[in-house]
Each structure stands twice: as structure tokens, then as C-alpha cells.
Design a protein around this motif. Structure first.
Motif, PDB file in Angstrom:
ATOM      1  N   MET A   1       0.837  -1.180   0.000  1.00 32.28           N
ATOM      2  CA  MET A   1       0.000   0.000   0.000  1.00 32.28           C
ATOM      3  C   MET A   1       0.885   1.248   0.000  1.00 32.28           C
ATOM      4  N   ALA A   2       0.446   2.259  -0.680  1.00 33.60           N
ATOM      5  CA  ALA A   2       1.216   3.506  -0.768  1.00 33.60           C
ATOM      6  C   ALA A   2       0.756   4.491   0.298  1.00 33.60           C
ATOM      7  N   ALA A   3       1.707   5.258   0.793  1.00 35.16           N
ATOM      8  CA  ALA A   3       1.367   6.358   1.690  1.00 35.16           C
ATOM      9  C   ALA A   3       0.713   7.459   0.859  1.00 35.16           C
ATOM     10  N   ARG A   4      -0.082   8.266   1.495  1.00 32.20           N
ATOM     11  CA  ARG A   4      -0.784   9.372   0.839  1.00 32.20           C
ATOM     12  C   ARG A   4      -0.167  10.679   1.312  1.00 32.20           C
ATOM     13  N   LEU A   5       0.345  11.467   0.391  1.00 31.81           N
ATOM     14  CA  LEU A   5       0.912  12.772   0.688  1.00 31.81           C
ATOM     15  C   LEU A   5       0.035  13.820   0.026  1.00 31.81           C
ATOM     16  N   VAL A   6      -0.636  14.625   0.850  1.00 28.32           N
ATOM     17  CA  VAL A   6      -1.550  15.647   0.358  1.00 28.32           C
ATOM     18  C   VAL A   6      -0.901  17.011   0.566  1.00 28.32           C
ATOM     19  N   VAL A   7      -0.841  17.797  -0.489  1.00 27.44           N
ATOM     20  CA  VAL A   7      -0.277  19.143  -0.432  1.00 27.44           C
ATOM     21  C   VAL A   7      -1.410  20.134  -0.596  1.00 27.44           C
ATOM     22  N   CYS A   8      -1.505  21.096   0.320  1.00 27.43           N
ATOM     23  CA  CYS A   8      -2.528  22.138   0.221  1.00 27.43           C
ATOM     24  C   CYS A   8      -2.232  23.013  -0.990  1.00 27.43           C
ATOM     25  N   THR A   9      -3.174  23.128  -1.892  1.00 27.95           N
ATOM     26  CA  THR A   9      -2.955  23.885  -3.126  1.00 27.95           C
ATOM     27  C   THR A   9      -3.272  25.373  -2.998  1.00 27.95           C
ATOM     28  N   THR A  10      -3.884  25.775  -1.899  1.00 24.71           N
ATOM     29  CA  THR A  10      -4.294  27.177  -1.770  1.00 24.71           C
ATOM     30  C   THR A  10      -3.484  27.958  -0.746  1.00 24.71           C
ATOM     31  N   CYS A  11      -2.494  27.327  -0.128  1.00 16.86           N
ATOM     32  CA  CYS A  11      -1.655  28.020   0.854  1.00 16.86           C
ATOM     33  C   CYS A  11      -0.928  29.193   0.209  1.00 16.86           C
ATOM     34  N   ARG A  12      -0.656  30.203   1.016  1.00 16.48           N
ATOM     35  CA  ARG A  12       0.135  31.322   0.499  1.00 16.48           C
ATOM     36  C   ARG A  12       1.598  30.894   0.381  1.00 16.48           C
ATOM     37  N   ALA A  13       2.370  31.658  -0.351  1.00 17.64           N
ATOM     38  CA  ALA A  13       3.757  31.307  -0.647  1.00 17.64           C
ATOM     39  C   ALA A  13       4.694  31.567   0.523  1.00 17.64           C
ATOM     40  N   SER A  14       4.352  32.518   1.371  1.00 19.24           N
ATOM     41  CA  SER A  14       5.189  32.851   2.524  1.00 19.24           C
ATOM     42  C   SER A  14       4.336  33.609   3.526  1.00 19.24           C
ATOM     43  N   GLU A  15       4.940  33.982   4.608  1.00 16.76           N
ATOM     44  CA  GLU A  15       4.238  34.740   5.653  1.00 16.76           C
ATOM     45  C   GLU A  15       3.558  35.984   5.071  1.00 16.76           C
ATOM     46  N   ASP A  16       4.243  36.630   4.108  1.00 14.18           N
ATOM     47  CA  ASP A  16       3.763  37.918   3.596  1.00 14.18           C
ATOM     48  C   ASP A  16       3.208  37.889   2.179  1.00 14.18           C
ATOM     49  N   ALA A  17       3.364  36.796   1.457  1.00 18.15           N
ATOM     50  CA  ALA A  17       2.997  36.781   0.039  1.00 18.15           C
ATOM     51  C   ALA A  17       2.028  35.652  -0.282  1.00 18.15           C
ATOM     52  N   PRO A  18       0.863  35.988  -0.856  1.00 18.65           N
ATOM     53  CA  PRO A  18      -0.081  34.933  -1.214  1.00 18.65           C
ATOM     54  C   PRO A  18       0.358  34.135  -2.440  1.00 18.65           C
TER      55      PRO A  18
END
Length: 123
Positions: free
Chosen positions: A1-18
Motif C-alpha cells: 500500500m502507498a502512503a498518501r501525501l496531500v499538499v494544500c494547493t491554496t496556501c500562500r507562498a510565505s508569511e507575507d505573500a499569497p
């Protein structure tokens, strides 16, 4: 069985930049980097994106799980190729482990300091 790695696609790029320099959401840029790393060699991790993991204060978040193992939420990544490679490398170690434990000495440098939560396994 494979592990599932989910990446949030809507997160901002950094603390200050969307958005990143290319105009993408940071999470989408990170997903692209993880997928690029995964394309170089097949493995035991299924990578997917999902809009909003509700960890907005920890921008560029990922969720790693596999049945019977504790799950992990990690964030505060920069959407770079190095981060993508390190996230995938940790996910592969996790998937290869019997119980989801990866010895700290084996953690890719880019994973250290990024964990938000360790969640109990599904039963």
C-alpha cells in the motif's frame, strides 16, 4: 500500500505573500515541486493536492498518512525544489517504515522544524 501525501494547493507562498514569483498560490507551487521530485523515480507515495487543509497560519502545508500509522501535518515550507525533494524523501521513509516512525537521524534536513502535529492512526 502507498502512503498518501496531500499538499494544500491554496496556501500562500510565505508569511507575507499569497503568490509565488510566477503568480501561483504557494501551495500549488509546492505541489508542482513535489510532483517534479516524484516524477524522477517511481515510489511508494501517492501525491495529491487538495484545496485548503485549514492550517493557514502555517502556509505551504502537507499531510502524510497511511492506514495503521500515525499521520503527520507539516508546514511553513517555501515552495522550492529543495523543499519538494525533502518532503517526498521523508514521505518515502515513512511509507517504507513498519509503524510510521522515521528515526530523526534519517530525516531530510528540510523537514526539521516543520512538523505541526502527529495524529493517531485510523483504526
Amino acid at each position: 500500500m502507498a502512503a498518501r501525501l496531500v499538499v494544500c494547493t491554496t496556501c500562500r507562498a510565505s508569511e507575507d505573500a499569497p503568490l509565488d514569483a510566477g503568480g501561483r498560490a504557494g501551495g500549488q507551487a509546492l505541489l508542482d515541486e513535489v510532483l517534479a521530485a516524484a516524477s524522477t523515480e517511481p515510489g511508494n507515495v501517492r501525491v495529491e493536492g487538495q484545496a485548503c487543509l485549514w492550517a493557514c497560519s502555517s502556509f505551504c502545508t502537507v499531510y502524510l498518512s497511511e492506514p495503521g500509522k500515525p499521520a503527520y501535518l507539516a508546514g511553513r515550507f517555501s515552495p522550492t525544489s529543495e523543499a519538494g525533494r525533502d518532503i517526498l524523501a521523508f514521505a518515502r521513509l515513512y511509507a517504507a517504515s513498519e509503524n510510521g516512525a522515521v528515526a530523526y537521524r534519517d530525516w531530510p534536513e528540510g523537514m526539521k522544524g516543520h512538523f505541526i502535529a502527529r495524529l493517531p492512526p485510523d483504526r
